[in-house]
Design a protein around this motif. Structure first.
Motif, mmCIF file in Angstrom:
data_model
loop_
_atom_site.group_PDB
_atom_site.id
_atom_site.type_symbol
_atom_site.label_atom_id
_atom_site.label_comp_id
_atom_site.label_asym_id
_atom_site.label_seq_id
_atom_site.Cartn_x
_atom_site.Cartn_y
_atom_site.Cartn_z
ATOM 1 N N TYR A 41 1.153 -1.016 -2.034
ATOM 2 C CA TYR A 41 2.448 -0.365 -1.826
ATOM 3 C C TYR A 41 2.845 0.468 -3.044
ATOM 4 C CZ TYR A 41 7.460 0.356 -1.599
ATOM 5 O OH TYR A 41 8.702 0.944 -1.618
ATOM 6 N N PHE A 42 2.767 -0.125 -4.227
ATOM 7 C CA PHE A 42 3.167 0.592 -5.438
ATOM 8 C C PHE A 42 2.253 1.780 -5.723
ATOM 9 C CE2 PHE A 42 5.306 -3.486 -6.909
ATOM 10 C CZ PHE A 42 6.594 -2.980 -6.756
ATOM 11 N N SER A 43 1.000 1.688 -5.311
ATOM 12 C CA SER A 43 0.055 2.788 -5.552
ATOM 13 C C SER A 43 0.267 3.952 -4.588
ATOM 14 C CB SER A 43 -1.387 2.282 -5.446
ATOM 15 O OG SER A 43 -1.699 1.930 -4.105
ATOM 16 N N LYS A 44 0.868 3.683 -3.423
ATOM 17 C CA LYS A 44 1.034 4.723 -2.399
ATOM 18 C C LYS A 44 2.478 5.192 -2.206
ATOM 19 C CE LYS A 44 -3.319 4.818 -1.283
ATOM 20 N NZ LYS A 44 -4.140 6.002 -1.574
ATOM 21 N N SER A 45 3.428 4.440 -2.688
ATOM 22 C CA SER A 45 4.834 4.798 -2.469
ATOM 23 C C SER A 45 5.185 6.105 -3.189
ATOM 24 C CB SER A 45 5.751 3.678 -2.976
ATOM 25 O OG SER A 45 7.106 4.071 -2.864
ATOM 26 N N PRO A 46 5.788 7.056 -2.476
ATOM 27 C CA PRO A 46 6.182 8.317 -3.110
ATOM 28 C C PRO A 46 7.487 8.190 -3.911
ATOM 29 C CG PRO A 46 6.779 8.339 -0.789
ATOM 30 C CD PRO A 46 6.036 7.050 -1.018
ATOM 31 N N ARG A 47 8.144 7.046 -3.789
ATOM 32 C CA ARG A 47 9.398 6.849 -4.514
ATOM 33 C C ARG A 47 9.140 6.628 -5.995
ATOM 34 N NH1 ARG A 47 11.376 2.432 -0.190
ATOM 35 N NH2 ARG A 47 11.949 3.845 1.511
ATOM 36 N N PHE A 48 10.104 7.064 -6.795
ATOM 37 C CA PHE A 48 9.988 6.810 -8.231
ATOM 38 C C PHE A 48 10.476 5.392 -8.515
ATOM 39 C CE2 PHE A 48 12.045 6.551 -12.407
ATOM 40 C CZ PHE A 48 10.927 6.767 -13.205
ATOM 41 N N ILE A 49 9.582 4.587 -9.027
ATOM 42 C CA ILE A 49 9.924 3.223 -9.433
ATOM 43 C C ILE A 49 9.464 3.071 -10.875
ATOM 44 C CG2 ILE A 49 9.615 0.760 -8.977
ATOM 45 C CD1 ILE A 49 8.845 1.482 -6.106
#
Length: 201
Positions: A25-33
């Motif tokens: 999820y973290f590798s593919k999410s386009p959101r800035f986290i």
């Protein structure tokens, strides 16, 4: 070949699958986290979903409640599954929030539902495959993420299908499950993730 098939059950162990879903999820999410938040979430989840269950297993083994990590009988499964439900609830309350990362929150809600279902089946003397529950749940989460973020992960999904087949073959080779237990495990892992998709997609 025997060692290879047995190794598959350990490489894709159910304890490892939730953290794999989170990393994906973290590798593919386009959101800035922020990286600090990602690191904190991963470390916290690693401790709660991998380290803590391993420690609890050794405690249960010392107390004579379980014989091996394979949990060969339905009776052996009941207490570990109850403890796993508690761990997942702790994750939902302390680490993940629907207001922060809604996708991961409902991913773990699905894991909780699958675990409770597996517990009910164990009480009813049916040994659904926990390995299949885990890989099927992660597979469906990946499928939902591909629609949610409009990303092409066909290669990953194809690899997951191969992994599902390899895990099923491994469990059959080790005589850990019957075909019926593997099929039941697959749907116990898949269906909750499907049902929860409308809440976050």
């Amino acid at each position: 070949m025997d060692r290879f098939l047995r190794s598959i059950s350990y490489i894709f162990h159910p304890l490892l699958m939730p953290i794999l879903g989170v990393i994906f999820y973290f590798s593919k999410s386009p959101r800035f986290i922020p990286v600090d938040i990602i690191r904190a979430k991963l470390v916290s989840l690693f401790i709660l979903t991998i380290v803590l269950p391993i420690l609890l297993f050794f405690l249960l083994k010392t107390l004579g409640k379980v014989r091996s990590i394979n949990l060969n009988t339905t009776k052996e499964r009941i207490l570990p599954l109850i403890l796993n439900c508690v761990v997942i609830i702790l994750v939902l309350q302390r680490i993940l929030s629907p207001t922060q990362i809604i996708e991961l929150y409902y991913f773990f809600v699905g894991i909780l539902i699958s675990t409770i279902t597996c517990l009910i089946l164990a009480i009813a003397k049916f040994k659904a495959s926990i390995h299949m529950i885990a890989v099927a749940g992660v597979f469906m989460f990946f499928v939902a993420l591909s629609f949610h973020f409009s990303i092409n992960i066909n290669g990953t999904l194809a690899l997951m299908i191969i992994i599902i087949g390899a895990v099923a073959t491994s469990r059959l080779h080790m005589q850990a499950h019957t075909y019926k237990e593997l099929i039941m495990g697959f749907f116990v892992g898949l269906i909750p993730q499907i049902l929860l998709v409308p809440y976050w997609l």
